[in-house]
Design a protein around this motif. Structure first.
Motif: not given
Length: 372
Positions: A173-201
């Motif tokens: 759900s996170l892959v890199t191809a050269g200078t491009v990073t593709v995420l399967g979901s952006g939920e970890f970057m929302t205000n709801l999930r940012l403080a969980e686990d290592g989401n903010a990091a």
């Protein structure tokens, strides 16, 4: 004779529930109108200026605290002009609702890309990344050598999964191809999930690698509106008399509810005009079985009824096995176990005579159980 019941609390409720229903209808209409008027309050997904649970204002503020400039843009033209200023990272978060030519222009912008994979033109923005499948959103381990992921540790990822020539983290759900990073979901970057686990990091490691971030969001659409022909909203295209028509419909529904909900008097209990004896019902059902030659269904009914009556007498559980029933009957009645098993669980009779014989044998089994 007919018996009239006196008014009770239950009866009063039945007579007054129409008025309650109308009141609820009025309240629901008001709430629905309020939602239409303020539909934008639910939050804009991955918007750096949105403080709702779906937004990402907290992440944008963390980036600014680390000295990273965050520019929120909603057009390709602005993203292209900012790219000329120097070293930048372009984030395409919420699904972009532009056309194919705009996606091509975004792909031609120089610099690093972070793309949330639920994009209509992902094959244009990241041509070397292929969609592989789906994964449940949950906290996952990195499982890769990417420094940004290893430093962050567990993160709330999942959604779409991908294949690429570069690193593959968090179960694809996170892959890199050269200078491009593709995420399967952006939920970890929302205000709801940012403080969980290592989401903010993880978010800071991915987006804080450059001095500035161009944060692309979809162009704004009016609350409760959909774009129509010529860029006008559906509300602008709607005739002026439509709100009055809706109001008249609500009033008509309320009047009909009051009319149909009225009771002329208390409920009257009356005796049945005809009493049908149980024996006649059984006989009629048997004739239907015979007319349709439904010996299989008739045999199942006879056996099922016999088992329902025998099982409690034998002291067996609610759903005993066939061998348990046969063994208990053989011990109780002295009848041969093979005959008992055939009678209760065997093949259906081949003719009417066999069905009659089966019924007689089942009666004999029940008589033996009662006597012993």
């Amino acid at each position: 004779m007919s018996v009239s019941t006196a008014p009770t609390a239950k009866g009063l409720w039945r007579r007054g529930r129409a008025a309650v229903a109308v009141a609820l209808l009025v309240v629901a209409t008001a709430v629905f109108g309020a939602l239409l008027a303020g539909g934008g309050e639910q939050g804009r997904y991955l918007d750096p200026d949105d403080a709702s649970l779906r937004g990402s204002k907290a992440l944008a503020q963390l980036l600014r605290d680390r000295g990273v400039r965050v520019d929120r843009v909603d057009s390709v033209e602005t993203a292209e002009s900012l790219a000329r200023e120097g070293e930048r990272l372009l984030l395409v978060g919420a699904p972009w609702n532009g056309d194919y030519s705009e996606a091509e222009r975004l792909a031609n912008i120089s610099g690093d890309f972070v793309i949330v994979g639920d994009q209509p033109y992902l094959d244009v923005l990241a041509p070397s990344v292929d969609h592989d499948g789906q994964a449940r959103l949950r906290s996952r381990e990195p499982g890769c050598r990417l420094p940004a992921a290893r430093a962050a540790g567990n993160a709330y990822l999942g959604g779409r999964t991908f294949e690429a020539d570069g690193e593959s983290c968090y179960a694809g759900s996170l892959v890199t191809a050269g200078t491009v990073t593709v995420l399967g979901s952006g939920e970890f970057m929302t205000n709801l999930r940012l403080a969980e686990d290592g989401n903010a990091a993880l978010a800071l490691n991915l987006l804080g690698s450059r001095k500035a971030v161009t944060w692309l969001v979809p162009p704004p659409v009016g609350a409760g509106e959909l774009p129509g022909p010529g860029g006008r909203s559906i509300q602008e295209l709607m005739p002026d008399n439509v709100p009055w028509a809706v109001l008249m419909a609500v009033v008509a529904v309320a009047v009909v509810a009051l009319w149909q909900g009225r009771r002329l008097g208390p409920v009257v209990a009356e005796r049945l005009p005809v009493v049908v004896r149980a024996a006649e019902t059984v006989e009629g059902r048997g004739r239907l079985y015979r007319a349709r030659r439904a010996r299989t269904q008739a045999a199942e009914a006879l056996r099922g009824g016999a088992l329902d009556r025998l099982t409690p007498r034998l002291g067996l559980g609610a759903q005993p096995r066939a061998d348990e029933v046969v063994a208990a009957l053989a011990a109780r009645t002295g009848l041969e176990a093979g005959h008992l098993g055939t009678a209760l669980y065997g093949a259906p009779p081949a003719d009417d005579a066999g069905l009659v014989a089966l019924a007689g044998y089942l009666d004999e089994i029940e008589r033996q159980v009662r006597e012993h």
